[in-house]
Write a protein that holds these residues in place. Structure first.
Motif, PDB file in Angstrom:
ATOM      1  N   LEU A  20       0.832  -1.205   0.000  1.00  0.00           N
ATOM      2  CA  LEU A  20       0.000   0.000   0.000  1.00  0.00           C
ATOM      3  C   LEU A  20       0.865   1.253   0.000  1.00  0.00           C
ATOM      4  O   LEU A  20       0.614   2.184  -0.768  1.00  0.00           O
ATOM      5  CB  LEU A  20      -0.937  -0.002   1.210  1.00  0.00           C
ATOM      6  N   PHE A  21       1.896   1.285   0.820  1.00  0.00           N
ATOM      7  CA  PHE A  21       2.792   2.435   0.878  1.00  0.00           C
ATOM      8  C   PHE A  21       3.454   2.668  -0.481  1.00  0.00           C
ATOM      9  O   PHE A  21       3.450   3.780  -1.010  1.00  0.00           O
ATOM     10  CB  PHE A  21       3.864   2.229   1.949  1.00  0.00           C
ATOM     11  N   LEU A  22       4.011   1.617  -1.046  1.00  0.00           N
ATOM     12  CA  LEU A  22       4.708   1.751  -2.335  1.00  0.00           C
ATOM     13  C   LEU A  22       3.750   2.138  -3.457  1.00  0.00           C
ATOM     14  O   LEU A  22       4.079   2.964  -4.311  1.00  0.00           O
ATOM     15  CB  LEU A  22       5.436   0.451  -2.679  1.00  0.00           C
ATOM     16  N   TYR A  23       2.562   1.563  -3.449  1.00  0.00           N
ATOM     17  CA  TYR A  23       1.592   1.882  -4.502  1.00  0.00           C
ATOM     18  C   TYR A  23       1.118   3.326  -4.388  1.00  0.00           C
ATOM     19  O   TYR A  23       0.937   4.011  -5.392  1.00  0.00           O
ATOM     20  CB  TYR A  23       0.406   0.922  -4.420  1.00  0.00           C
ATOM     21  N   CYS A  24       0.913   3.797  -3.174  1.00  0.00           N
ATOM     22  CA  CYS A  24       0.424   5.167  -2.979  1.00  0.00           C
ATOM     23  C   CYS A  24       1.516   6.208  -3.220  1.00  0.00           C
ATOM     24  O   CYS A  24       1.203   7.392  -3.330  1.00  0.00           O
ATOM     25  CB  CYS A  24      -0.183   5.327  -1.594  1.00  0.00           C
ATOM     26  N   MET A  25       2.776   5.786  -3.280  1.00  0.00           N
ATOM     27  CA  MET A  25       3.829   6.741  -3.645  1.00  0.00           C
ATOM     28  C   MET A  25       3.577   7.293  -5.035  1.00  0.00           C
ATOM     29  O   MET A  25       3.936   8.424  -5.334  1.00  0.00           O
ATOM     30  CB  MET A  25       5.207   6.077  -3.599  1.00  0.00           C
ATOM     31  N   ALA A  53      -1.207   4.961   3.570  1.00  0.00           N
ATOM     32  CA  ALA A  53      -1.465   5.502   2.233  1.00  0.00           C
ATOM     33  C   ALA A  53      -1.111   6.991   2.171  1.00  0.00           C
ATOM     34  O   ALA A  53      -0.511   7.453   1.196  1.00  0.00           O
ATOM     35  CB  ALA A  53      -2.928   5.293   1.848  1.00  0.00           C
ATOM     36  N   ALA A  54      -1.474   7.737   3.209  1.00  0.00           N
ATOM     37  CA  ALA A  54      -1.164   9.171   3.233  1.00  0.00           C
ATOM     38  C   ALA A  54       0.343   9.405   3.254  1.00  0.00           C
ATOM     39  O   ALA A  54       0.856  10.260   2.526  1.00  0.00           O
ATOM     40  CB  ALA A  54      -1.820   9.831   4.442  1.00  0.00           C
ATOM     41  N   MET A  55       1.043   8.631   4.059  1.00  0.00           N
ATOM     42  CA  MET A  55       2.499   8.798   4.127  1.00  0.00           C
ATOM     43  C   MET A  55       3.163   8.390   2.812  1.00  0.00           C
ATOM     44  O   MET A  55       4.112   9.037   2.360  1.00  0.00           O
ATOM     45  CB  MET A  55       3.080   8.007   5.294  1.00  0.00           C
ATOM     46  N   GLY A  56       2.671   7.333   2.181  1.00  0.00           N
ATOM     47  CA  GLY A  56       3.208   6.938   0.884  1.00  0.00           C
ATOM     48  C   GLY A  56       2.985   8.007  -0.161  1.00  0.00           C
ATOM     49  O   GLY A  56       3.888   8.353  -0.934  1.00  0.00           O
ATOM     50  N   ASN A  57       1.796   8.587  -0.179  1.00  0.00           N
ATOM     51  CA  ASN A  57       1.492   9.649  -1.126  1.00  0.00           C
ATOM     52  C   ASN A  57       2.328  10.885  -0.846  1.00  0.00           C
ATOM     53  O   ASN A  57       2.822  11.534  -1.769  1.00  0.00           O
ATOM     54  CB  ASN A  57      -0.003   9.974  -1.048  1.00  0.00           C
ATOM     55  N   PHE A  58       2.496  11.212   0.426  1.00  0.00           N
ATOM     56  CA  PHE A  58       3.309  12.368   0.806  1.00  0.00           C
ATOM     57  C   PHE A  58       4.762  12.187   0.366  1.00  0.00           C
ATOM     58  O   PHE A  58       5.363  13.086  -0.214  1.00  0.00           O
ATOM     59  CB  PHE A  58       3.231  12.584   2.323  1.00  0.00           C
ATOM     60  N   VAL A  59       5.309  11.019   0.640  1.00  0.00           N
ATOM     61  CA  VAL A  59       6.703  10.756   0.259  1.00  0.00           C
ATOM     62  C   VAL A  59       6.860  10.806  -1.253  1.00  0.00           C
ATOM     63  O   VAL A  59       7.809  11.401  -1.775  1.00  0.00           O
ATOM     64  CB  VAL A  59       7.179   9.394   0.823  1.00  0.00           C
ATOM     65  N   GLY A  60       5.921  10.209  -1.987  1.00  0.00           N
ATOM     66  CA  GLY A  60       6.020  10.180  -3.444  1.00  0.00           C
ATOM     67  C   GLY A  60       5.962  11.557  -4.077  1.00  0.00           C
ATOM     68  O   GLY A  60       6.810  11.913  -4.903  1.00  0.00           O
ATOM     69  N   SER A  61       4.980  12.364  -3.692  1.00  0.00           N
ATOM     70  CA  SER A  61       4.861  13.689  -4.305  1.00  0.00           C
ATOM     71  C   SER A  61       5.962  14.633  -3.826  1.00  0.00           C
ATOM     72  O   SER A  61       6.469  15.453  -4.596  1.00  0.00           O
ATOM     73  CB  SER A  61       3.482  14.282  -4.051  1.00  0.00           C
ATOM     74  N   MET A 129       5.179  21.481   1.342  1.00  0.00           N
ATOM     75  CA  MET A 129       5.236  20.303   2.213  1.00  0.00           C
ATOM     76  C   MET A 129       4.085  20.292   3.218  1.00  0.00           C
ATOM     77  O   MET A 129       3.453  19.258   3.439  1.00  0.00           O
ATOM     78  CB  MET A 129       6.570  20.238   2.964  1.00  0.00           C
ATOM     79  N   VAL A 130       3.800  21.427   3.814  1.00  0.00           N
ATOM     80  CA  VAL A 130       2.712  21.509   4.792  1.00  0.00           C
ATOM     81  C   VAL A 130       1.368  21.247   4.107  1.00  0.00           C
ATOM     82  O   VAL A 130       0.562  20.427   4.579  1.00  0.00           O
ATOM     83  CB  VAL A 130       2.711  22.884   5.496  1.00  0.00           C
ATOM     84  N   LEU A 131       1.143  21.929   2.992  1.00  0.00           N
ATOM     85  CA  LEU A 131      -0.122  21.742   2.277  1.00  0.00           C
ATOM     86  C   LEU A 131      -0.245  20.323   1.729  1.00  0.00           C
ATOM     87  O   LEU A 131      -1.324  19.724   1.755  1.00  0.00           O
ATOM     88  CB  LEU A 131      -0.237  22.764   1.144  1.00  0.00           C
ATOM     89  N   ASN A 132       0.851  19.777   1.240  1.00  0.00           N
ATOM     90  CA  ASN A 132       0.853  18.427   0.697  1.00  0.00           C
ATOM     91  C   ASN A 132       0.566  17.407   1.805  1.00  0.00           C
ATOM     92  O   ASN A 132      -0.167  16.444   1.596  1.00  0.00           O
ATOM     93  CB  ASN A 132       2.189  18.134   0.019  1.00  0.00           C
ATOM     94  N   PHE A 133       1.126  17.616   2.977  1.00  0.00           N
ATOM     95  CA  PHE A 133       0.890  16.716   4.109  1.00  0.00           C
ATOM     96  C   PHE A 133      -0.592  16.676   4.460  1.00  0.00           C
ATOM     97  O   PHE A 133      -1.187  15.613   4.616  1.00  0.00           O
ATOM     98  CB  PHE A 133       1.730  17.159   5.306  1.00  0.00           C
ATOM     99  N   ILE A 134      -1.200  17.844   4.552  1.00  0.00           N
ATOM    100  CA  ILE A 134      -2.631  17.930   4.864  1.00  0.00           C
ATOM    101  C   ILE A 134      -3.454  17.296   3.738  1.00  0.00           C
ATOM    102  O   ILE A 134      -4.370  16.512   3.996  1.00  0.00           O
ATOM    103  CB  ILE A 134      -3.040  19.397   5.089  1.00  0.00           C
ATOM    104  N   ALA A 135      -3.108  17.626   2.499  1.00  0.00           N
ATOM    105  CA  ALA A 135      -3.850  17.098   1.352  1.00  0.00           C
ATOM    106  C   ALA A 135      -3.756  15.580   1.264  1.00  0.00           C
ATOM    107  O   ALA A 135      -4.734  14.905   0.922  1.00  0.00           O
ATOM    108  CB  ALA A 135      -3.330  17.732   0.062  1.00  0.00           C
ATOM    109  N   CYS A 136      -2.601  15.024   1.582  1.00  0.00           N
ATOM    110  CA  CYS A 136      -2.432  13.563   1.533  1.00  0.00           C
ATOM    111  C   CYS A 136      -3.322  12.870   2.550  1.00  0.00           C
ATOM    112  O   CYS A 136      -3.930  11.832   2.252  1.00  0.00           O
ATOM    113  CB  CYS A 136      -0.973  13.191   1.759  1.00  0.00           C
ATOM    114  N   PHE A 137      -3.425  13.432   3.743  1.00  0.00           N
ATOM    115  CA  PHE A 137      -4.279  12.820   4.752  1.00  0.00           C
ATOM    116  C   PHE A 137      -5.760  12.996   4.414  1.00  0.00           C
ATOM    117  O   PHE A 137      -6.559  12.082   4.633  1.00  0.00           O
ATOM    118  CB  PHE A 137      -3.956  13.355   6.148  1.00  0.00           C
TER     119      PHE A 137
END
Length: 190
Positions: A20-25, A53-61, A129-137
């Motif tokens: 899930l983490f890798l896919y959501c990246m 999933a949120a952390m994977g998306n955050f790391v990827g973007s 980074m702040v906006l992306n973190f919120i958006a990912c969650f």
């Protein structure tokens, strides 16, 4: 057969969150939706799935923004064919600002372009980074919770009306035919 199913289930419970983490990246919708469904079936935890999933998306973007910003020379050959789209993303960033970072999580065609445009531009990375973190969650929670409760509803519906499954096929057929007829009516020149 049951032993094979149990082995698969145990390995999925072990490796499912990593997948899930890798896919959501790569901003994959299917991963968080599948995690929501599997959580409703008891194979995963919905809260942990949303966080992963949120952390994977955050790391990827975030990684994409950093790579484009600091390895611009290497990425320009890939981004060259998307110059007009990236220019449009710059205009949208100026016009819509922070809301575009949230909306881009849901729009399939621009999920890659917004972080690439931010990487190429002079957009403040800390703010991103702040906006992306919120958006990912927000993205992970909304899709995960919708998938979780939708699958619960579908499971209850199937349990209650499962003996009438032939009606579902008929209903889908009627909806498709109705949609085709409607499209033909709309597409006719006047």
């Amino acid at each position: 057969m049951n032993a094979m199913v149990e082995t698969f289930r145990d390995s999925f419970e072990t490796w499912g969150y990593v997948i899930l983490f890798l896919y959501c990246m790569g901003s994959g919708y299917v991963g968080i939706v599948a995690a929501g469904v599997l959580s409703a079936l008891g194979s995963m935890n919905i809260g942990l799935s949303i966080v992963v999933a949120a952390m994977g998306n955050f790391v990827g973007s975030s990684l994409l923004v950093y790579l484009v910003r600091y390895q611009k020379k290497d990425f320009l050959k890939y981004l060259n064919k998307h110059r007009r789209k990236i220019a449009l993303m710059h205009i949208w960033l100026k016009k819509y600002g922070s809301i575009l970072i949230l909306i881009n999580k849901y729009l399939y065609g621009i999920k890659f372009l917004v972080p690439a445009a931010i990487g190429v531009s002079r957009y403040n990375i800390k703010r991103f980074m702040v906006l992306n973190f919120i958006a990912c969650f927000v993205w992970a929670a909304s899709l995960g919770i919708v998938a979780f409760y939708s699958s619960k509803f579908i499971e209850i519906f199937i349990d209650k009306y499962g003996q009438y499954s032939y009606m579902v096929v008929f209903g889908v057929f009627v909806v498709i035919i109705g949609f085709v007829v409607w499209l033909n009516q709309v597409a006719k020149p006047k």
